[in-house]
Scaffold this active site. Structure first.
Site, mmCIF file in Angstrom:
data_model
loop_
_atom_site.group_PDB
_atom_site.id
_atom_site.type_symbol
_atom_site.label_atom_id
_atom_site.label_comp_id
_atom_site.label_asym_id
_atom_site.label_seq_id
_atom_site.Cartn_x
_atom_site.Cartn_y
_atom_site.Cartn_z
ATOM 1 N N ARG A 20 40.926 42.313 -21.730
ATOM 2 C CA ARG A 20 41.579 41.429 -20.778
ATOM 3 C C ARG A 20 41.983 40.111 -21.443
ATOM 4 O O ARG A 20 41.616 39.829 -22.575
ATOM 5 C CB ARG A 20 40.690 41.177 -19.558
ATOM 6 C CG ARG A 20 39.273 40.703 -19.878
ATOM 7 C CD ARG A 20 38.781 39.721 -18.869
ATOM 8 N NE ARG A 20 39.600 38.527 -18.838
ATOM 9 C CZ ARG A 20 39.507 37.526 -19.717
ATOM 10 N NH1 ARG A 20 38.662 37.570 -20.723
ATOM 11 N NH2 ARG A 20 40.303 36.461 -19.612
ATOM 12 N N CYS A 133 38.703 30.339 -15.508
ATOM 13 C CA CYS A 133 38.820 31.668 -16.112
ATOM 14 C C CYS A 133 38.588 31.607 -17.624
ATOM 15 O O CYS A 133 37.798 30.769 -18.092
ATOM 16 C CB CYS A 133 40.155 32.329 -15.765
ATOM 17 S SG CYS A 133 40.118 34.134 -16.022
ATOM 18 N N ASP A 202 49.259 33.528 -16.905
ATOM 19 C CA ASP A 202 49.578 34.950 -17.062
ATOM 20 C C ASP A 202 51.087 35.158 -17.045
ATOM 21 O O ASP A 202 51.590 36.110 -17.638
ATOM 22 C CB ASP A 202 48.913 35.778 -15.961
ATOM 23 C CG ASP A 202 47.410 35.838 -16.181
ATOM 24 O OD1 ASP A 202 46.717 34.884 -15.769
ATOM 25 O OD2 ASP A 202 46.937 36.807 -16.805
HETATM 26 P P1 RI2 Z 1 45.313 33.770 -22.362
HETATM 27 C C1 RI2 Z 1 43.628 35.895 -17.803
HETATM 28 O O1 RI2 Z 1 43.822 36.995 -16.968
HETATM 29 C C2 RI2 Z 1 43.351 34.636 -17.020
HETATM 30 O O2 RI2 Z 1 44.071 34.550 -15.810
HETATM 31 C C3 RI2 Z 1 43.772 33.599 -18.026
HETATM 32 O O3 RI2 Z 1 43.941 32.316 -17.455
HETATM 33 C C4 RI2 Z 1 45.074 34.212 -18.496
HETATM 34 O O4 RI2 Z 1 44.778 35.608 -18.601
HETATM 35 C C5 RI2 Z 1 45.648 33.692 -19.762
HETATM 36 O O5 RI2 Z 1 44.829 33.985 -20.852
HETATM 37 P P2 RI2 Z 1 42.735 38.220 -16.832
HETATM 38 O O6 RI2 Z 1 43.121 39.238 -17.887
HETATM 39 O O7 RI2 Z 1 46.528 34.603 -22.580
HETATM 40 O O8 RI2 Z 1 41.343 37.714 -16.973
HETATM 41 O O9 RI2 Z 1 45.601 32.299 -22.535
HETATM 42 O O10 RI2 Z 1 43.017 38.765 -15.450
HETATM 43 O O11 RI2 Z 1 44.128 34.239 -23.174
#
Ligand code: RI2
Length: 327
Positions: A20, A133, A202
């Site tokens: 993720r 997050c 995102d």
């Molecule tokens: P980077 C994550 O999504 C979060 O929403 C976080 O803020 C965003 O991706 C950006 O993350 P999830 O995969 O690309 O946890 O900056 O649903 O690492």
């Protein structure tokens, strides 16, 4: 053709969020394309490109909101498609794909580093930062500022229901940064202590709205009320090209059992659960977006992305030109 197990594991990993983070799922997705490419056993270019297209579609369907995923896949796919259109054979197409995958991964990792360098300039000594997050772009800004010798503190929300805030707290405290984990609903309580909110994204829409982890818009609202600046760290490939044509970004709804256990719901049959994973923060609630190319207002992000995304003026069936991610 049956896709290799390693490819299917990545697909499953992205769906289940074992893999993720918006940037990471883009990088993993292109790695998965390489696995498929290496496994294709044909000398027929048409057959090869069809298989790659199928794999690309499967990867894009895994999670709907983080646009870095389709942007990464399109970047690789269209580079190979262009090579295919020029009549190259399978061996050359495989080489092209491998180069495109490596280029995307390098561009992505460099962008996160650059965002850290640029964003850290906006963090001052003695700042208390709130983050939400687990964003590698946001963390890069915070860590760079700390490594520059700035005496900073961080409040990290736990980020229900998946608790990615624990990952952030762990990552920051490993760097030696004083970090306090708080429940999501304590954000307004602590806001008077916060100097800056630093978060990731995102997806970013053409009007500058930022789509990020659920709860971001509430945090931005509380920051706005308290006159606290909100900084978003986002690579230019977080731009959603579809929003130029007025399309909305789909907000992913995840399974209810991430919120309550199955047994609880069975014992309370009258209750339904909703679990949206992201929300939309309007541009008025965001002060700056830190990209690898510099700092822009949310409303100007589109101008930057438009230049990066040569696709807008590309050939009819091409979303992205070959120069898309050249920084
Ligand atoms: P980077 C994550 O999504 C979060 O929403 C976080 O803020 C965003 O991706 C950006 O993350 P999830 O995969 O690309 O946890 O900056 O649903 O690492």
């Amino acid at each position: 053709m049956k896709f290799p197990d390693e490819f299917l594991e990545i697909v499953e990993g992205i769906k289940s969020m074992k893999i993720r983070g918006a940037g990471l799922i883009g990088r993993k997705a292109v790695e998965a394309l390489k696995i498929v490419s290496d496994s294709i056993n044909t000398t027929d270019s048409k057959e090869y490109i069809e298989e790659i297209k199928k794999a690309a579609k499967i990867l894009i369907s895994t999670r709907p909101t983080a646009v870095s995923l389709p942007n990464a896949v399109r970047y690789v796919y269209y580079r190979v498609k262009r090579a295919y259109n020029s009549g190259l054979g399978v061996k050359e197409l495989k080489d092209t794909l491998r180069d495109a995958v490596n280029d995307f991964i390098t561009i992505s990792l460099n962008a996160i580093e650059k965002i850290g360098e640029i964003g850290a300039k906006r963090i001052e000594d003695e700042d208390t930062i709130l983050t939400h997050c687990n964003s590698q772009a946001a963390i890069s800004i915070i860590v760079h500022a700390f490594k520059q010798g700035k005496n900073i503190k961080v409040f990290a929300t736990e980020t229900r229901p998946k608790m990615q805030g624990r990952l952030t707290a762990k990552q920051l405290s490993k760097e030696g940064i004083p970090t306090t984990l708080i429940v999501d609903s304590a954000v307004r309580y602590f806001m008077p202590k916060i100097d800056k909110v630093v978060i990731g994204a995102d997806a970013i829409a053409a009007n500058g709205a930022v789509i990020n982890k659920i709860g971001t818009s509430l945090i931005a609202l509380a920051a706005h009320e308290a006159r606290v600046r909100v900084m978003v760290g986002a690579e230019t490939y977080k731009f959603s090209p579809e929003t130029v044509f007025g399309e909305l970004i789909k907000i992913e709804e995840r399974p209810y059992d991430e919120v309550v256990p199955e047994e609880w719901l069975k014992a309370n049959p009258g209750v339904s659960v909703r679990n949206p994973a992201f929300d939309v923060t309007p541009p008025e609630y965001i002060d700056v977006i830190i990209t690898e190319m510099g700092i822009v207002s949310p409303q100007s992000f589109f101008l930057l992305a438009k230049d990066v995304f040569g696709w807008m003026f590309g050939e009819k069936d091409e979303w992205i030109s070959l120069d898309t991610f050249h920084l």
